[in-house]
Scaffold this motif. Structure first.
Motif, mmCIF file in Angstrom:
data_model
loop_
_atom_site.group_PDB
_atom_site.id
_atom_site.type_symbol
_atom_site.label_atom_id
_atom_site.label_comp_id
_atom_site.label_asym_id
_atom_site.label_seq_id
_atom_site.Cartn_x
_atom_site.Cartn_y
_atom_site.Cartn_z
ATOM 1 N N SER A 294 0.747 -1.184 0.036
ATOM 2 C CA SER A 294 -0.068 -0.087 -0.017
ATOM 3 C C SER A 294 0.683 1.379 0.034
ATOM 4 O O SER A 294 1.886 1.325 0.628
ATOM 5 N N VAL A 295 0.416 2.328 -0.866
ATOM 6 C CA VAL A 295 1.213 3.498 -0.769
ATOM 7 C C VAL A 295 -0.070 4.606 -0.274
ATOM 8 O O VAL A 295 -1.059 4.636 -0.844
ATOM 9 N N PHE A 296 0.472 5.207 0.860
ATOM 10 C CA PHE A 296 -0.543 6.338 1.507
ATOM 11 C C PHE A 296 0.008 7.662 1.244
ATOM 12 O O PHE A 296 1.345 7.854 1.392
ATOM 13 N N ILE A 297 -0.810 8.429 0.747
ATOM 14 C CA ILE A 297 -0.333 9.739 0.275
ATOM 15 C C ILE A 297 -1.352 10.640 1.056
ATOM 16 O O ILE A 297 -2.557 10.558 1.070
ATOM 17 N N GLU A 298 -0.414 11.851 1.678
ATOM 18 C CA GLU A 298 -1.655 12.723 2.378
ATOM 19 C C GLU A 298 -0.678 14.001 2.236
ATOM 20 O O GLU A 298 0.732 14.051 2.270
ATOM 21 N N PRO A 299 -1.363 15.227 2.050
ATOM 22 C CA PRO A 299 -0.666 16.297 2.234
ATOM 23 C C PRO A 299 -0.049 16.761 3.582
ATOM 24 O O PRO A 299 -0.441 16.518 4.520
ATOM 25 N N GLY A 300 1.234 17.453 3.354
ATOM 26 C CA GLY A 300 1.607 18.119 4.557
ATOM 27 C C GLY A 300 2.825 17.071 4.988
ATOM 28 O O GLY A 300 2.516 15.867 5.025
ATOM 29 N N SER A 301 3.774 17.566 5.654
ATOM 30 C CA SER A 301 4.791 16.442 6.460
ATOM 31 C C SER A 301 5.359 17.286 7.600
ATOM 32 O O SER A 301 6.646 16.615 8.035
ATOM 33 N N GLN A 302 4.896 18.341 8.082
ATOM 34 C CA GLN A 302 5.421 19.088 9.069
ATOM 35 C C GLN A 302 5.602 18.158 10.384
ATOM 36 O O GLN A 302 4.750 17.310 10.645
ATOM 37 N N GLY A 303 6.704 18.216 11.215
ATOM 38 C CA GLY A 303 6.775 17.488 12.260
ATOM 39 C C GLY A 303 6.760 16.226 12.349
ATOM 40 O O GLY A 303 6.820 15.192 13.182
ATOM 41 N N ARG A 304 7.299 15.619 11.056
ATOM 42 C CA ARG A 304 7.530 13.970 10.924
ATOM 43 C C ARG A 304 8.924 13.851 10.507
ATOM 44 O O ARG A 304 9.538 14.650 9.890
ATOM 45 N N GLN A 305 9.466 12.721 11.042
ATOM 46 C CA GLN A 305 10.634 12.255 10.679
ATOM 47 C C GLN A 305 10.837 11.083 9.567
ATOM 48 O O GLN A 305 10.064 10.172 9.943
ATOM 49 N N GLU A 306 11.597 11.080 8.739
ATOM 50 C CA GLU A 306 11.857 10.267 7.666
ATOM 51 C C GLU A 306 12.407 9.077 8.305
ATOM 52 O O GLU A 306 13.256 8.984 9.105
ATOM 53 N N GLY A 307 12.118 7.686 7.638
ATOM 54 C CA GLY A 307 12.736 6.707 8.308
ATOM 55 C C GLY A 307 11.856 5.314 7.801
ATOM 56 O O GLY A 307 10.920 5.307 7.229
ATOM 57 N N ALA A 308 12.284 4.259 8.145
ATOM 58 C CA ALA A 308 11.684 2.744 7.971
ATOM 59 C C ALA A 308 11.822 1.919 9.208
ATOM 60 O O ALA A 308 12.678 2.243 10.285
ATOM 61 N N LEU A 309 10.965 1.133 9.205
ATOM 62 C CA LEU A 309 11.012 -0.078 10.399
ATOM 63 C C LEU A 309 10.371 -1.339 9.672
ATOM 64 O O LEU A 309 9.837 -1.218 8.686
ATOM 65 N N GLN A 310 10.738 -2.332 10.381
ATOM 66 C CA GLN A 310 10.241 -3.482 10.168
ATOM 67 C C GLN A 310 9.709 -4.359 11.331
ATOM 68 O O GLN A 310 10.198 -4.150 12.387
ATOM 69 N N GLN A 311 8.487 -4.983 10.903
ATOM 70 C CA GLN A 311 7.994 -5.834 11.986
ATOM 71 C C GLN A 311 7.567 -7.173 11.558
ATOM 72 O O GLN A 311 6.573 -7.243 10.773
ATOM 73 N N GLY A 312 8.511 -8.041 11.740
ATOM 74 C CA GLY A 312 8.301 -9.523 11.092
ATOM 75 C C GLY A 312 8.263 -9.248 9.507
ATOM 76 O O GLY A 312 9.053 -8.980 9.199
ATOM 77 N N ALA A 313 7.429 -9.786 9.089
ATOM 78 C CA ALA A 313 7.315 -9.566 7.604
ATOM 79 C C ALA A 313 6.923 -8.224 7.086
ATOM 80 O O ALA A 313 7.171 -8.101 5.801
ATOM 81 N N MET A 314 6.582 -7.360 7.738
ATOM 82 C CA MET A 314 5.716 -6.047 7.316
ATOM 83 C C MET A 314 7.091 -5.214 7.513
ATOM 84 O O MET A 314 7.750 -5.047 8.402
ATOM 85 N N ASN A 315 7.239 -4.467 6.262
ATOM 86 C CA ASN A 315 8.195 -2.960 6.123
ATOM 87 C C ASN A 315 7.290 -2.011 5.771
ATOM 88 O O ASN A 315 6.553 -2.005 5.062
#
Length: 349
Positions: A294-315
């Motif tokens: 799934s690709v989620f798209i929403e306007p605005g990005s203030q106050g958010r920190q880019e990054g990645a995580l993994q939980q089991g099979a989910m990335n």
């Protein structure tokens, strides 16, 4: 390989700041299959027939059982009951650990009961590949991207099972191992395997009854919901053709929707006094019939920190793109998530 309600949890997760994290699977015993081999035509036809029977059984049989879901150090027990009434599929999923959750499905409509919040959330399901009905495509369509082989027969939940191994033909998807009941064809155990054959996620019935299920067993446990908040998850089709996304080979676009999601309420907050804020998010879903991205798209990005995580099979990967915040979520290797994220472009008007 999803459970009912996983998507709801993912949507709640989107309200959390994205920070690099190390949730790699550890401590899961290795149950890796022998390396898959190219199979002769008779064997291929037999395995395809078993996969088809497995898919049909999950949709057309009446069954009820408890299963254990294991993802890294997370272990969760649930109970699923499924019956077919005429042309309708009725299903009840009860989460038996942690906060009580109950999901009732009538065909494509899902109601999530949350007793501690005195709320019922109504939603249309986006994907259909939910255990034990995890296939959402004709098995023949998987042959271009997975290599099939037979594993040794084993017993699961007291029933004799065939084992089928699906080894990916590229590094952009996981491998799988399925155990299907010899008599009914119903999937009783499924494992998701990484490139080294290690188990990163597993779902397995511990007890199962097939046939003879009373329809009353798919009725809601919480019958008196007077005073409960009824929420309809606003979701509508949307044209997102302005966004170009290149999924891995074999993944096709199955849905484009706009929906409202809620930020998490403060810990311990009274639901009536602290209604969570809502925001609008667009979602594009791709699937190869086993895994979804799934690709989620929403306007605005203030106050958010880019990054990645993994939980089991989910990335999961979150990043800014111009005036938008993008979150890519999928039960595929991190390399596939990065590839999808890097491919996203917004066409100029």
């Amino acid at each position: 390989m999803r459970q009912t309600g996983r998507l709801y949890g993912v949507l709640c997760f989107l309200s959390v700041l994205m920070t690099p994290s190390a949730f790699a699977a550890e401590g899961v015993p290795s149950l890796s299959p022998a390396p898959a081999r190219e199979i002769a035509a008779p064997d291929s036809s037999r395995l395809l027939a078993q996969l088809q029977k497995m898919q049909t059984a999950a949709q057309r049989l009446d069954y009820s059982g408890s299963f254990v879901y294991q993802q890294a150090s997370l272990i969760r027990t649930s109970r699923v009951t499924h019956i077919v009434a005429g042309k309708n599929e009725l299903e009840k999923l009860e989460v038996l650990d942690g906060k009580p959750r109950e999901y009732l499905r009538n065909n494509e409509d899902v109601a999530c009961y949350m007793p501690e919040a005195k709320a019922v959330v109504m939603e249309r399901r986006v994907t259909r590949d939910v255990f034990p009905a995890i296939l959402d495509v004709r098995p023949e369509a998987l042959a271009s991207h997975y290599q099939f082989s037979a594993g040794p027969d084993e017993r699961v939940a007291g029933r004799e099972c065939h084992a089928i191994v699906l080894e990916p033909r590229d590094k952009l998807r996981y491998g799988y191992r399925f155990w299907a009941d010899k008599q009914s064809g119903l999937l009783l155990r499924a494992q998701t395997l990484d490139a080294g054959g290690e188990v990163v996620e597993q779902i397995s019935f511990t007890q199962i009854q097939i046939g003879g299920i009373d329809r009353a067993r798919v009725s809601p446990t919480y019958k008196d919901t007077r005073g409960w908040r009824i929420e309809k998850a606003a979701m509508s089709p949307v044209d997102l053709s302005g966004w170009q996304v290149a999924p891995p080979p074999g993944f096709r676009k199955i849905s484009q929707v706009r929906r409202m999601i809620s930020d998490s309420a403060p810990e311990g907050a009274a639901p009536a006094q602290h209604r969570p804020a809502e925001r609008e998010v667009s979602q594009i879903v791709f699937s190869d019939g086993l895994a979804a991205i799934s690709v989620f798209i929403e306007p605005g990005s203030q106050g958010r920190q880019e990054g990645a995580l993994q939980q089991g099979a989910m990335n999961v990967l979150g990043r800014r793109q111009g005036d938008y915040w993008l979150t890519v979520v999928g039960e595929v290797p991190a390399a596939a998530i990065r590839q999808v994220s890097n491919s996203i472009e917004l066409k100029s008007k």
